[in-house]
Scaffold this active site. Structure first.
Site, PDB file in Angstrom:
ATOM      1  CE1 TYR A   1       5.871  11.962  11.012  1.00  0.00           C
ATOM      2  CE2 TYR A   1       3.688  11.206  11.791  1.00  0.00           C
ATOM      3  CZ  TYR A   1       5.261  11.112  11.854  1.00  0.00           C
ATOM      4  OH  TYR A   1       5.889  10.424  12.655  1.00  0.00           O
TER       5      TYR A   1
ATOM      6  CG  HIS B   1       9.437  14.218  15.621  1.00  0.00           C
ATOM      7  ND1 HIS B   1       8.417  14.671  14.602  1.00  0.00           N
ATOM      8  CD2 HIS B   1       9.664  12.966  15.115  1.00  0.00           C
ATOM      9  CE1 HIS B   1       8.204  13.539  13.541  1.00  0.00           C
ATOM     10  NE2 HIS B   1       9.067  12.681  13.945  1.00  0.00           N
TER      11      HIS B   1
END
Ligand SMILES: Cc1cc2nc3c(=O)[nH]c(=O)nc-3n(C[C@H](O)[C@H](O)[C@H](O)COP(=O)(O)O)c2cc1C
Length: 458
Positions: free
Chosen positions: A341, A402
């Site tokens: 992010y 992730h």
């Protein structure tokens, strides 16, 4: 399944691959219909306590009646109005899913099993073979061909000639020998068993196969091809040859059946969960406990995690700092970020400032971050330390991988070392589904405390 519950509750903090579709315009009646179809279009009540029922599109009426009857619309009706043409909000989607999963409403499909499956088949003239191959591919299963020690010639297969195949089918005790064996049969929980119909029954070589192993406790699903006959009693006649197995109803297919037809059949089957997943979920959930008063869950690591949170995907700079601080000021206590992010520094800053300004302790706030496949997982110690440095919060409450990656086990093992030195408190995974979990879980000593996956009707 408990893991879905965890995923759902983590959902408000999860953008996973970044595709929650927050801006896609979807009407409330469309969203309810999607969920109803996903649930298998279950029976619905004849009426619903909804005042604007007449304005709901015909195709959505059954879905809305079902949803209302099962309390799935809890909190979405104002003065009993459903407002069917209004766009659904992200929070309403989460609420609807939450109530759907809690409602235990019938028709929620079980996920297909993802591992420890064998597709065994006999095919004399190659009609059954492609179906077996499709099944193995769809299920990521191992494929085993039942090969006769003495191959069938065309003359053997010419039926109604009293040839070899005819004679074998007429002799219930015939057991044509098989060349080779399944060495690791004990490893399989589920066996798909494919065969051609020979005079209404499975060829006797299928009997040989079934009697060659101890199949107690395994789930067996027969499937067959034929010229025109149905499956008839060909599947049930096999039950006594492996009476300790759990037999599911078989299915006949025509020659040339497509992969997608196989897929439809398989997805509708009630298969057992792979053992490794069941064990891990049982072990994780037996130690975990949801508390809906405090809106928190005690993880298998012993730490408490809030069940509502803010996902920070796509938030950057001042917007990110303000959003996180505003969430914390509003009582949100879980903040979810990730290296991908690109905002761990802003998240860390916001948390530190909020602690200062709101008088919160570090322990009051639960921060999740994630490391990414590729170079980060290839050099996990370095990547984990970089997360800790960017966040600058002393420790992270939870670190996730992730996505699956070729170095994921190595990266997880590195995270385990950071758990030992107190820099990470709990470990988890993101974007891991049944197949990936089944492969991954046996390789790591610490059972993940969380599986954060995308789950929504879109
Ligand atoms: C000995 C023998 C008996 C058969 N009996 C039937 C039958 O009873 N009904 C039917 O529809 N097809 C029957 N068939 C046709 C096969 O079931 C059909 O061609 C099947 O799809 C072949 O599968 P395979 O190519 O995988 O061996 C028979 C074939 C053989 C060789």
């Amino acid at each position: 399944m408990a893991v879905c519950m965890v995923c759902l509750l983590a959902m408000t903090s999860c953008y996973g691959g970044g595709t929650f579709g927050v801006n896609d315009p979807t009407t409330r009646e469309q969203a309810v219909t999607i969920l109803w179809r996903y649930a298998g279009e279950p029976e619905n009540a004849a009426t619903a306590d909804i005042s604007d029922m007449s304005s709901i599109s015909n195709w959505a009426q059954a879905a809305v009646r079902w949803a209302e009857d099962n309390d799935i619309l809890a909190g979405m009706l104002e003065n009993n109005r459903f407002d069917s043409k209004a766009n659904i909000k992200r929070g309403e989607v989460a609420s609807m899913l939450y109530h759907y999963l809690s409602s235990n409403t019938s028709g929620q499909p079980e996920p297909a099993a993802g591992g420890k499956i064998l597709v065994a088949y006999f095919s004399a003239t190659n009609t059954t073979r492609p179906l077996a191959e499709y099944a193995a591919d769809i299920l990521s299963a191992d494929l085993y061909e039942i090969v006769p020690e003495d191959p069938y010639t065309d003359a053997d297969l010419a039926y109604y000639t009293n040839g070899r195949a005819d004679r074998e089918q007429n002799d219930a005790s015939a057991r044509p020998a098989i060349s080779g064996i399944v060495e690791n049969m004990a490893d399989y929980d589920v066996i798909f068993l494919g065969y051609p119909i020979w005079h209404g029954q499975a060829p006797r070589i299928i009997s040989t196969f079934l009697e060659s192993y101890d199949l107690t406790g395994k789930t067996i699903i027969p499937f067959c091809t034929s010229h025109s006959s149905g499956i008839g009693s060909s599947d049930t006649s096999l039950h006594s040859l492996a009476s300790g197995a759990n037999w599911l109803a078989g299915r006949r297919f025509a020659g040339g059946t497509t992969r997608s037809a196989m897929e439809d059949w398989i997805s509708g089957l009630d298969l057992p969960e792979p053992e490794a997943v069941v064990d891990a979920v049982t072990s994780a959930t037996s130690k975990a406990g949801f508390n809906f008063e405090t809106k928190s869950v005690t993880l298998n690591s012993g730490y408490e995690m809030p069940i509502n949170g803010l996902g920070t995907y796509s938030l950057h700079g001042e917007t990110c700092v303000n959003a996180v601080k505003s969430a914390l000021a509003s009582g949100v206590r879980l903040i979810d970020t990730a290296t991908a992010y690109g905002n761990e520094e802003e998240v860390g800053q916001a948390v530190r400032e909020a602690m200062e300004e709101l008088g919160l302790q570090r322990e009051d706030i639960f921060v999740i971050t994630k490391i990414y496949p590729g170079s980060e997982m290839a050099n996990p110690e370095q990547s984990i330390q970089a997360c800790l440095d960017r966040l600058d919060l002393g420790y992270v409450d939870m670190m996730l991988l992730h996505h699956p990656d070729r170095n994921d086990v190595k990266a997880y093992q590195a995270m385990e070392k950071f758990v030992e030195n107190g820099k990470i408190r709990s470990l988890g995974l993101s974007n891991w589904y049944v197949k990936e979990l089944e492969e991954f879980l046996p390789q790591v000593p610490i059972t993940p405390a969380l599986v954060q996956n995308e789950i929504h009707p879109l």
